[in-house]
Design an enzyme around this catalytic site. Structure first.
Site, PDB file in Angstrom:
ATOM      1  N   LYS A 195       0.857  -1.187   0.000  1.00 30.64           N
ATOM      2  CA  LYS A 195       0.000   0.000   0.000  1.00 30.64           C
ATOM      3  C   LYS A 195       0.893   1.237   0.000  1.00 30.64           C
ATOM      4  CE  LYS A 195      -3.485   2.457   2.643  1.00 30.64           C
ATOM      5  NZ  LYS A 195      -4.516   2.398   3.673  1.00 30.64           N
ATOM      6  N   ARG A 205     -10.339  10.159   1.980  1.00 32.03           N
ATOM      7  CA  ARG A 205     -10.095  10.811   3.278  1.00 32.03           C
ATOM      8  C   ARG A 205     -11.145  11.868   3.558  1.00 32.03           C
ATOM      9  NH1 ARG A 205      -3.471  10.935   3.060  1.00 32.03           N
ATOM     10  NH2 ARG A 205      -3.275   8.663   2.916  1.00 32.03           N
ATOM     11  N   ARG A 217       1.499  10.021   5.942  1.00 27.25           N
ATOM     12  CA  ARG A 217       1.555   8.592   6.267  1.00 27.25           C
ATOM     13  C   ARG A 217       2.846   7.922   5.770  1.00 27.25           C
ATOM     14  NH1 ARG A 217      -3.449   8.657   8.030  1.00 27.25           N
ATOM     15  NH2 ARG A 217      -5.335   8.655   6.742  1.00 27.25           N
ATOM     16  N   GLU A 233       7.239  -6.644   1.084  1.00 26.08           N
ATOM     17  CA  GLU A 233       6.026  -6.539   1.905  1.00 26.08           C
ATOM     18  C   GLU A 233       5.099  -7.741   1.670  1.00 26.08           C
ATOM     19  OE1 GLU A 233       4.915  -4.724   4.214  1.00 26.08           O
ATOM     20  OE2 GLU A 233       5.908  -2.778   4.192  1.00 26.08           O
ATOM     21  N   LYS A 248      -2.150  -1.593  -3.876  1.00 27.01           N
ATOM     22  CA  LYS A 248      -3.031  -0.422  -3.819  1.00 27.01           C
ATOM     23  C   LYS A 248      -2.225   0.847  -3.900  1.00 27.01           C
ATOM     24  CE  LYS A 248      -5.902   1.933  -0.510  1.00 27.01           C
ATOM     25  NZ  LYS A 248      -6.230   2.092   0.873  1.00 27.01           N
ATOM     26  N   TYR A 313     -15.028   1.101  -6.739  1.00 24.74           N
ATOM     27  CA  TYR A 313     -16.284   1.852  -6.588  1.00 24.74           C
ATOM     28  C   TYR A 313     -17.126   1.755  -7.862  1.00 24.74           C
ATOM     29  CZ  TYR A 313     -13.613   3.698  -2.674  1.00 24.74           C
ATOM     30  OH  TYR A 313     -12.862   3.799  -1.530  1.00 24.74           O
TER      31      TYR A 313
HETATM   32  C1  PBG Z   1      -7.433   3.312   5.679  1.00 22.60           C
HETATM   33  C2  PBG Z   1      -7.683   3.219   4.226  1.00 22.60           C
HETATM   34  C3  PBG Z   1      -7.516   4.201   3.240  1.00 22.60           C
HETATM   35  C4  PBG Z   1      -7.995   3.652   2.069  1.00 22.60           C
HETATM   36  C5  PBG Z   1      -8.390   2.364   2.340  1.00 22.60           C
HETATM   37  N1  PBG Z   1      -8.164   2.110   3.681  1.00 22.60           N
HETATM   38  C6  PBG Z   1      -7.044   5.588   3.340  1.00 22.60           C
HETATM   39  C7  PBG Z   1      -5.656   5.912   3.656  1.00 22.60           C
HETATM   40  O1  PBG Z   1      -4.783   5.057   3.788  1.00 22.60           O
HETATM   41  O2  PBG Z   1      -5.438   7.118   3.846  1.00 22.60           O
HETATM   42  C8  PBG Z   1      -8.079   4.376   0.748  1.00 22.60           C
HETATM   43  C9  PBG Z   1      -9.153   3.907  -0.158  1.00 22.60           C
HETATM   44  C10 PBG Z   1      -9.483   4.825  -1.273  1.00 22.60           C
HETATM   45  O3  PBG Z   1      -8.826   5.855  -1.523  1.00 22.60           O
HETATM   46  O4  PBG Z   1     -10.459   4.505  -1.954  1.00 22.60           O
HETATM   47  N2  PBG Z   1      -6.114   3.378   6.055  1.00 22.60           N
END
Ligand code: PBG
Length: 328
Positions: A195, A205, A217, A233, A248, A313
């Site tokens: 990720k 967010r 982050r 990972e 992701k 989505y």
């Molecule tokens: C929670 C999380 C996030 C997403 C999925 N789980 C946001 C982030 O890491 O800030 C993002 C999903 C999306 O953008 O559709 N940590």
């Protein structure tokens, strides 16, 4: 003209194109992300995500009914609590939004497969994915306990699978141990393994109110420049007992999806995130692209790169495109 190889022969008509197709898309491989907010009577469009809604546990089944009608039966649930604090304690409450929603869904649609996102950022007042510390923003090992507690509470409520998205080291093992200790050895873990610290999460967010109130982050999510690290990972999540691994975002990371698919024998999921969705919708609204064809082509490209599962989505639109024979 003498020619032994004529590639066009296999493109002559739809029948031969169908037969020689290398990538096939099925509704069975799609997962639809949904947002459930604490409260009641809520169905509100998310401003940053056109046509995506916040539901409360008592209204979410309306949306599930629509989904099931078009043949989508797997969801990924995100919770938005009424109350946030330093440690995100709403995340593991038995009457939390996600926990209540799962119970409602399972009561009315037992065939719907409920996956829960396990993370602290929607629940913490500071918006980080764990408990704060001074050196590395988030205290890795303290956060593990809270993630395990949260995962367990989702499973108590009836979740079929948990998906940790926090990017702490060791979370898969911590969650696996917690689940096994209560006899949930059959519940799989889908790890958000690779990720990236991506700008593509922006609309999410806004939707989840989970933007960090300070900093970013990058001390836990991956550097966008790295490729080998993604494989590392994935390897470590596999060793810790992950059942499905994930890359992701998707579209800007097709190289990673491809490499991951060559590397692991586990099912590979790709998450086409909120920013990817929002960009397509904005471009379509401005009449710059053909919406259906862009949605279809995007989905196909992710599977072609090697994903087995797509979290998107656009799941309902993709289901329609499959039904209409436009992709498949
Ligand atoms: C929670 C999380 C996030 C997403 C999925 N789980 C946001 C982030 O890491 O800030 C993002 C999903 C999306 O953008 O559709 N940590």
């Amino acid at each position: 003209m003498e020619m032994l190889c004529r590639s066009r022969r296999l493109r002559t008509n739809e029948a031969i194109r169908e037969l020689s197709r290398e990538t096939r898309i099925s509704k069975q491989s799609l997962i639809y992300p949904m947002f459930v907010r604490e409260g009641s009577g809520i169905k509100e469009e998310i401003p940053s995500l056109y046509n995506q809604y916040h539901y409360s546990p008592d209204t979410i089944c309306e949306a599930i009914e629509e989904l099931v009608k078009v043949g989508i039966t797997k969801i990924l649930l995100f919770g938005i609590p009424a109350h946030k604090d330093e440690i995100g304690s709403s995340a593991w409450q038995d009457d939390g939004a996600v926990q209540q929603a799962i119970r409602e869904i399972k009561k009315n649609f037992p065939q719907v497969y409920c996956i829960t996102d396990v993370c602290m950022c929607e629940y913490t007042s500071h918006g980080h994915c764990g408990v704060l510390c001074e050196t590395t923003t988030v205290d890795n090992d303290k956060t593990l306990e809270l993630l395990a507690k949260t995962a367990l509470s989702h499973v108590h409520a009836g979740a079929d699978m948990v998906a940790p998205s926090d990017m702490m080291d060791g979370r898969v093992l911590a969650i696996r141990k917690a689940l096994d200790s209560e006899g949930y050895t059959h519940i799989p873990i889908m790890a958000y393994s690779a990720k990236y610290a991506s700008a593509f999460y922006g609309p999410f967010r806004d939707a989840a109110g989970s933007a960090p109130s300070f900093g970013d982050r990058r001390s836990y999510q991956m550097d966008i420049h790295n490729r080998k690290e993604a494989l590392k990972e994935i390897d470590s999540d596999v060793l810790e007992g992950a059942d499905i691994v994930m890359v992701k975002p998707a579209l800007s990371y097709l190289d990673i999806i491809y490499q991951a698919s060559q590397r692991t024998n586990l099912p590979l999921a790709a998450y086409s995130v909120s920013g990817e969705y929002a960009m397509i919708e904005a471009a379509a609204k401005a009449d710059l692209v053909d919406r259906d064809r862009i949605i279809g082509e995007t989905a196909v490209s992710i599977f072609r790169a090697g994903a087995d599962i797509l979290i998107t989505y656009h799941a309902k639109e993709i289901a329609r495109l499959i039904d209409q024979g436009k992709i498949g």
